[in-house]
Design a protein around this motif. Sequence first.
Motif, short mmCIF file in Angstrom:
data_model
loop_
_atom_site.label_atom_id
_atom_site.label_comp_id
_atom_site.label_asym_id
_atom_site.label_seq_id
_atom_site.Cartn_x
_atom_site.Cartn_y
_atom_site.Cartn_z
N THR A 39 0.83 -1.20 0.00
CA THR A 39 0.00 0.00 0.00
C THR A 39 0.86 1.26 0.00
O THR A 39 0.45 2.29 -0.52
CB THR A 39 -0.99 0.02 1.19
N ALA A 40 2.07 1.18 0.52
CA ALA A 40 2.97 2.33 0.49
C ALA A 40 3.38 2.63 -0.95
O ALA A 40 3.43 3.79 -1.36
CB ALA A 40 4.20 2.06 1.35
N VAL A 41 3.64 1.59 -1.74
CA VAL A 41 3.99 1.77 -3.15
C VAL A 41 2.78 2.30 -3.91
O VAL A 41 2.91 3.21 -4.75
CB VAL A 41 4.51 0.45 -3.76
N ILE A 42 1.62 1.75 -3.63
CA ILE A 42 0.39 2.21 -4.28
C ILE A 42 0.19 3.70 -4.00
O ILE A 42 -0.10 4.48 -4.91
CB ILE A 42 -0.82 1.37 -3.82
N ALA A 43 0.36 4.09 -2.75
CA ALA A 43 0.20 5.50 -2.38
C ALA A 43 1.20 6.38 -3.13
O ALA A 43 0.83 7.42 -3.68
CB ALA A 43 0.38 5.67 -0.88
N MET A 62 -3.68 8.45 3.37
CA MET A 62 -4.87 8.64 2.54
C MET A 62 -5.39 7.31 2.01
O MET A 62 -6.60 7.09 1.97
CB MET A 62 -4.59 9.59 1.38
N VAL A 63 -4.49 6.42 1.61
CA VAL A 63 -4.92 5.09 1.16
C VAL A 63 -5.65 4.39 2.31
O VAL A 63 -6.72 3.80 2.12
CB VAL A 63 -3.72 4.24 0.67
N ASN A 64 -5.09 4.49 3.51
CA ASN A 64 -5.73 3.87 4.68
C ASN A 64 -7.04 4.56 5.03
O ASN A 64 -7.97 3.91 5.51
CB ASN A 64 -4.78 3.87 5.87
N TYR A 65 -7.14 5.84 4.78
CA TYR A 65 -8.39 6.57 5.05
C TYR A 65 -9.51 6.03 4.16
O TYR A 65 -10.61 5.76 4.62
CB TYR A 65 -8.20 8.07 4.80
N TYR A 66 -9.21 5.86 2.87
CA TYR A 66 -10.22 5.37 1.94
C TYR A 66 -10.55 3.89 2.15
O TYR A 66 -11.71 3.50 2.04
CB TYR A 66 -9.77 5.56 0.49
#
Length: 87
Positions: free
Chosen positions: A25-29, A38-42
């Motif tokens: 998810t860090a790479v995705i972000a 923000m990825v974790n927020y969504y």
Amino acid sequence: MTKEEEILAIAEEEFLDKGYDAASTAVIAKRAGVTHAMVNYYYRSKEKLFVTVMGLKMHELLGRIRSSMKADGPMIDGITDSALTVF
């Protein structure tokens, strides 16, 4: 395209290319130009992001299968073509 849609599109690429375990998810972000927060927020977690991506892909696949049921020719060919197109 909204940031949320962009995150989903990039997540789809990451999961399909690297698989669930290797996707990050860090790479995705980073690729989406947003913070990891923000990825974790969504999506709250990598698992929920994955479930969202796969849910959208399955919805698309089912739509294509429904269309292939109306087309001429062997249904299995339509299903196979649909799966190859979606994934």
